[in-house]
Design an enzyme around this catalytic site. Structure first.
Site, mmCIF file in Angstrom:
data_model
loop_
_atom_site.group_PDB
_atom_site.id
_atom_site.type_symbol
_atom_site.label_atom_id
_atom_site.label_comp_id
_atom_site.label_asym_id
_atom_site.label_seq_id
_atom_site.Cartn_x
_atom_site.Cartn_y
_atom_site.Cartn_z
ATOM 1 N N ASP A 36 0.815 -1.215 0.000
ATOM 2 C CA ASP A 36 0.000 0.000 0.000
ATOM 3 C C ASP A 36 0.853 1.272 0.000
ATOM 4 O O ASP A 36 0.340 2.364 -0.240
ATOM 5 C CB ASP A 36 -0.950 0.003 1.209
ATOM 6 N N ASP A 283 -13.338 34.818 -35.010
ATOM 7 C CA ASP A 283 -12.667 33.540 -35.228
ATOM 8 C C ASP A 283 -13.373 32.404 -34.491
ATOM 9 O O ASP A 283 -13.300 31.252 -34.891
ATOM 10 C CB ASP A 283 -11.214 33.644 -34.762
ATOM 11 N N GLY A 418 -10.509 28.625 -36.576
ATOM 12 C CA GLY A 418 -11.593 29.101 -37.423
ATOM 13 C C GLY A 418 -11.320 29.147 -38.914
ATOM 14 O O GLY A 418 -11.791 28.300 -39.669
HETATM 15 S S1 SF4 Z 1 -2.124 -7.078 -2.421
HETATM 16 FE FE1 SF4 Z 1 -3.480 -5.311 -2.467
HETATM 17 S S2 SF4 Z 1 -3.875 -4.878 -0.318
HETATM 18 FE FE2 SF4 Z 1 -2.066 -6.185 -0.399
HETATM 19 S S3 SF4 Z 1 -0.342 -4.819 -0.417
HETATM 20 FE FE3 SF4 Z 1 -0.812 -5.274 -2.539
HETATM 21 S S4 SF4 Z 1 -2.203 -3.614 -3.129
HETATM 22 FE FE4 SF4 Z 1 -2.127 -3.610 -0.898
#
Ligand code: SF4
Ligand code: SF4
Lengths: 529, 425
Positions: A36, A283, A418
């Site tokens: 993430d 124009d 134009g």
């Molecule tokens: S699998 Fe999905 S939830 Fe897990 S780290 Fe990768 S992006 Fe994030």
């Protein structure tokens, strides 16, 4: 389960990151797995921020599950506090952490951190990015606003003071938020109104504490600030200015609304920029009735539709948004323009709708830019989601009168100019001036862009080649006679695609199997009605 | 951790083996990212992530502007109602797959890719795969692996994907060489040509470019790893009786020579023949490198952990270009596969495994290297501090293996330094 290829919005915690990253001296501890952390690149790459977002991810792994993920959260929160010493922290879970239910809020309360800690509940399996940003901003305002700090009396010992407004809604990674804020702040200053604070962007938690000291709020981005504004209305009796100043007319109305909220007269001489005159100039006649398809977040889409129709004389042939929270506003606008509202976050559905509407210009997001490229249509971006090219180095607002100037330039630029439109038609058979030359002002197209910008020409040139062939060549499948194809080849390339589609549709609807020159003109008159 | 520090001591916890191991915030992609290059490699495979909106957003963000009309990957986003009952989640997945395959008759292989959410709710994708296989065989082969961030880091996604392919490979008794790891087609062709010129009879690649052309495997298969992150894939191949040929990885002139040599020896290629075949391309590689040696010699480089390519690349940069290594971070150190690489590093090189990103950035700032190889999220903040960077992901996307890419590989590291020299702004 929903099969998704490209998404308009990220998960709600990305919305929270946009708020946190826009602010100062706030830190976000996000219970989340390592992957993430990709979200950092949205800010450092796409927006070119020169600092990492103020986010600590706990990055728990499978081996931690069921053992000590809660402990991990506490360590991460403690380390983050010690290292960054924020004025306040927000804590919450990403989609995965939501499932393991560690309760980041409860945990952070037990830690005795020396700053306010605001818990976020952002349901990842039902909500999205804008909602997450809105909820986060609302919780921050609710958690940090000092209810004792209110606007001072309008008339003090030294006479009446200048009215003050909060400018609410801009975040990190917002479409032109940086420039809109500069533009609107300048406008307010010219009106004699002070900005009490801008938030979330550039505000610190300490700034938020004094949010009640403004006379009223300006809700610049309702997607993010509407919820907070209505709480402030209830709590501090601050009025909310709701007009979003995109376009000349909306900016005028915005000024009127702001002046009313501030209790000052509307000044009569305001520089309204060049957009109006540029649009009335000769124009621009060619802009009349250009078919435009508009898609984006609800607020930007509705605003763009108004500018397109009232201020440029375009014809709105499609209007939609990806955020259901604003479906009502978009439906109302769509009714006004007599089009079917498109409320969807399915990229493929948007592509189908654009193809069916056969627009001459697409105003959309980063996604529509790609759709338009594929369909070989001119396009300008009007809304998030955005990419790196939507963060220009130059000042380039969407709001206020300067914003209107920018809209004129960026929407009209991809179109053929134009007089040039006539010249193209006049000289189209000239060997030095083949269709493949394309509009001259697009000659600057970069190598990366060039194929897309010029592709329509290549593809549409095919009928011309066939038209030049001897008459004995059999009609191509689809029922076009050579003569009809030759005629089609005479139509300027930028409308040829539409002419072809319309003729074929007309033929199909009227049971015409062989398309002759007459069919072409019958179709033309049919659709001209 | 092999040696814990005394509490209260700030010294990095270097283990008895000299390796610094850290467990803190990791700033690395998860294994899903591999889909970006794997779906280009296996041209009739579709990668269906069973995950969340976050997973979909990660793929989209990592893929950047590479928007294809309908790419051969997508995410089945788990929604609230799927969390309520698992039976329904399985039904939902079947429904999504059925619709997908009806829409895409060109798909011959479907990977169900597990994510953190699917792992945590214990959605059994291997059972789903076998259930779907019965329904769609023989038209589509359905396999599964996990690219989740709780189990895999960045390139480990490819490892998991290839490992999932291995049990499915047909059996063969043929004496053959298998090159393992997904390489850009052009590089794969170059290396295969060289191996063929050596007189090694049958040469196959895993993965193949089409689902129906995956190689067979058996006890007479010897394999070379083209990538350093394929631990489980190798184990799976070992289980099928195949034999691993340990070697340096084919980066730079030396690495490529050693890699080819391992194959040559295993297949009884005479030394004279070996020399004869590699002489010209090795010379080309050396020439290519010479162009950049001056620019890179003595320059100091810091690797943040990302792709697991760090150790072999550090060996290449130090050994063939004279760069100095400040720290070589890797998300995971597979000592078995890296044994030759580790031995070829300059003595005393600081190697770190795992990450605590804030502390590691402190070390970067203290070292002030000439170049830092890092993830996309960290690059601009470091540039702002006046530190030149190189995106780790570029090294995964670009053709860098083999003799004819040796110069290009060096250039990737030289470019940021060159740019810093030419800019006057
Ligand atoms: S699998 Fe999905 S939830 Fe897990 S780290 Fe990768 S992006 Fe994030
Ligand atoms: S180069 Fe092409 S795509 Fe880019 S702005 Fe100019 S016309 Fe538009």
């Amino acid at each position: 389960m929903q099969l998704t290829v490209w998404t308009y919005e990220g998960p709600p915690h990305v919305g929270a990151m946009r708020v946190a990253t826009g602010m100062r001296d706030l830190h976000y501890v996000l219970h989340a797995p390592q992957g993430d952390t990709y979200a950092d690149l949205l800010f450092t790459m796409i927006e070119r921020r020169d600092h990492r977002p103020p986010v600590t991810y706990t990055t728990f792994q499978a081996r931690d599950l069921g053992k000590d993920t809660a402990e991990l959260f506490k360590t991460a929160a403690r380390d983050a506090y010690d290292r960054y010493r924020p004025q306040a922290m927000i804590v919450g879970s990403s989609c995965t952490a939501e499932l393991i239910q560690d309760d980041p809020h409860g945990l952070s309360l037990t830690m005795g951190l020396d700053c306010p800690v605001i818990p976020l509940e952002l349901p990842s399996y039902s909500r999205k990015e804008n909602w997450g940003a809105s909820e986060t901003f609302y919780q921050i305002v609710r958690g940090l606003a000092d209810k004792e700090r209110k606007a001072p009396p309008a008339v003090g010992e030294n006479g009446p003071r200048r009215p003050r407004a909060n400018l609410l809604g801009p975040t990190a990674l917002g479409f032109r938020h940086r420039d809109d804020v500069a533009e609107i702040s300048r406008l307010l200053r010219d009106l004699g109104i002070d900005v009490n604070l801008v938030a979330p962007m550039t505000a610190s938690p300490a700034d938020i504490a004094r949010i009640g000291e403004a006379d009223f709020n300006i809700c610049l981005y309702p997607e993010i600030a509407a919820q907070a504004c209505s709480w402030l209305e209830r709590t501090f009796r601050q009025k909310t200015v709701k007009t979003v100043p995109i376009g000349v007319n909306a900016t005028r109305e915005f000024i009127a609304e702001v002046c009313a909220a501030a209790g000052i007269p509307v000044p009569d001489a305001i520089d309204q920029g060049r957009m109006g005159w540029w649009s009335r100039s000769i124009d621009s006649t060619y802009l009349t009735g250009k078919r435009v398809f508009i898609f984006g977040d609800g607020t930007h889409a509705v605003a763009a539709a108004r500018v397109a129709s009232e201020e440029l004389g375009f014809k709105v042939v499609g209007l939609g948004c990806y955020n259901r929270e604003f479906a009502r506003e978009v439906r109302a606008a769509a009714e006004k323009y007599g089009v079917e509202p498109l409320i969807t976050d399915d990229y493929l559905a948007v592509e189908d709708a654009i193809e069916a509407a056969a627009p001459e210009l697409v105003l959309g997001t980063q996604m529509e830019r790609h759709i338009a490229k594929r369909l070989r249509l001119p396009c300008a971006v009007i809304s998030a989601p955005v990419h790196v090219q939507d963060f220009p180095a130059r000042h380039s607002p969407q709001m206020g009168f300067e914003g209107a100037n920018v809209l004129f330039d960026t929407w009209v630029h991809p179109l053929v100019m134009g007089l040039e439109e006539h010249l193209l038609t006049m000289f189209r058979d000239d060997f030095e001036f083949s269709d493949a030359a394309g509009p001259s002002h697009l000659g600057h197209a970069s190598a990366a862009h060039a194929p897309a910008a010029h592709a329509p020409v290549a593809a549409e040139a095919a009928p011309v080649a066939e038209a030049a062939a001897p008459a004995s060549v059999p009609a191509e499948p689809g029922g076009w006679t050579d003569e009809a194809l030759a005629e089609l080849g005479k139509i300027p390339f930028f409308v040829r695609g539409k002419a072809r589609r319309n003729t074929e549709r007309y033929a199909a609807e009227h049971g015409v199997t062989t398309i002759t020159r007459d069919t072409l003109y019958e179709a033309k008159s049919h659709y001209a009605r | 951790m092999s040696a814990g520090p005394a509490s209260g001591c700030d010294a990095p916890p270097v283990g008895v083996d000299g390796i610094l191991r850290e467990r803190g915030q990791r700033e690395v992609f998860c294994g899903l990212t591999g889909i970006i290059w794997l779906h280009r490699k296996i041209q009739d495979a579709f990668f269906l992530v069973v995950g969340s909106r976050t997973c979909a957003h990660l793929l989209q963000s990592a893929a950047g502007v590479m928007v294809f009309a309908e790419p051969r990957f997508g995410t089945a986003i788990i929604e609230e109602k799927d969390l309520a009952g698992l039976a329904d989640a399985n039904e939902e997945l079947d429904r999504v797959v059925t619709r997908l395959l009806a829409r895409r008759p060109d798909i011959k292989m479907l990977f169900l890719v597990g994510s953190c959410p699917s792992e945590v709710i214990k959605l059994d994708l291997s059972r789903a795969a076998s259930r779907l296989n019965t329904r769609f065989s023989p038209n589509v082969r359905v396999l599964n692996y996990s690219g989740s961030g709780i189990e895999t880091t960045f390139t480990q996604g490819e490892n998991a994907c290839l490992a999932a392919l291995v049990p499915d490979l047909a059996f063969t008794d043929d004496r053959q060489l298998m090159v393992v790891g997904s390489l850009p087609d052009i590089v794969e062709d170059q290396l295969t040509r060289l191996l063929a010129d050596l007189g090694i009879g049958k040469i196959v690649s895993l993965p193949a470019r089409l689902a129906g052309q995956m190689p067979a495997v058996g006890p007479n298969t010897k394999y070379l790893l083209a990538q350093p992150f394929l631990a489980e894939t190798a184990t799976a191949l070992d289980k099928r009786g195949a034999i691993h040929l340990p070697a340096l990885f084919p980066f730079g002139a030396e690495g490529t020579t050693a890699w080819l040599h391992a194959a040559a020896q295993a297949f009884g290629v005479p030394e004279a023949r070996f020399e004869q075949v590699i002489a010209a391309p090795r010379e080309r590689a050396r020439k290519g490198l010479a162009l950049y040696r001056e620019r890179l010699n003595g320059k100091r480089i810091f690797f943040m952990p990302d792709s697991q390519l760090e150790v072999p690349l550090a060996r290449f940069l130090a050994g063939e270009l004279g760069m100095e290594l400040c720290e070589v971070g890797t998300p995971y150190l597979h000592k078995g596969h890296l044994i030759d690489e580790l031995a070829a590093l300059p003595p005393g090189t600081l190697i770190s495994e795992g990450q605590d990103v804030d502390k590691q950035l402190d070390r970067v700032r203290a070292a002030r290297p000439d170049l830092t190889v890092c993830g996309l999220g960290l690059a601009n903040p470091l540039e702002k501090e006046g530190l030149s960077t190189k995106w780790a992901i570029e090294l995964v996307f670009s053709p860098i293996h083999g003799y004819d890419q040796a110069g290009d590989l060096a250039e990737l590291f030289a470019r940021p330094l060159h740019r810093r020299d030419v800019l006057r702004v």
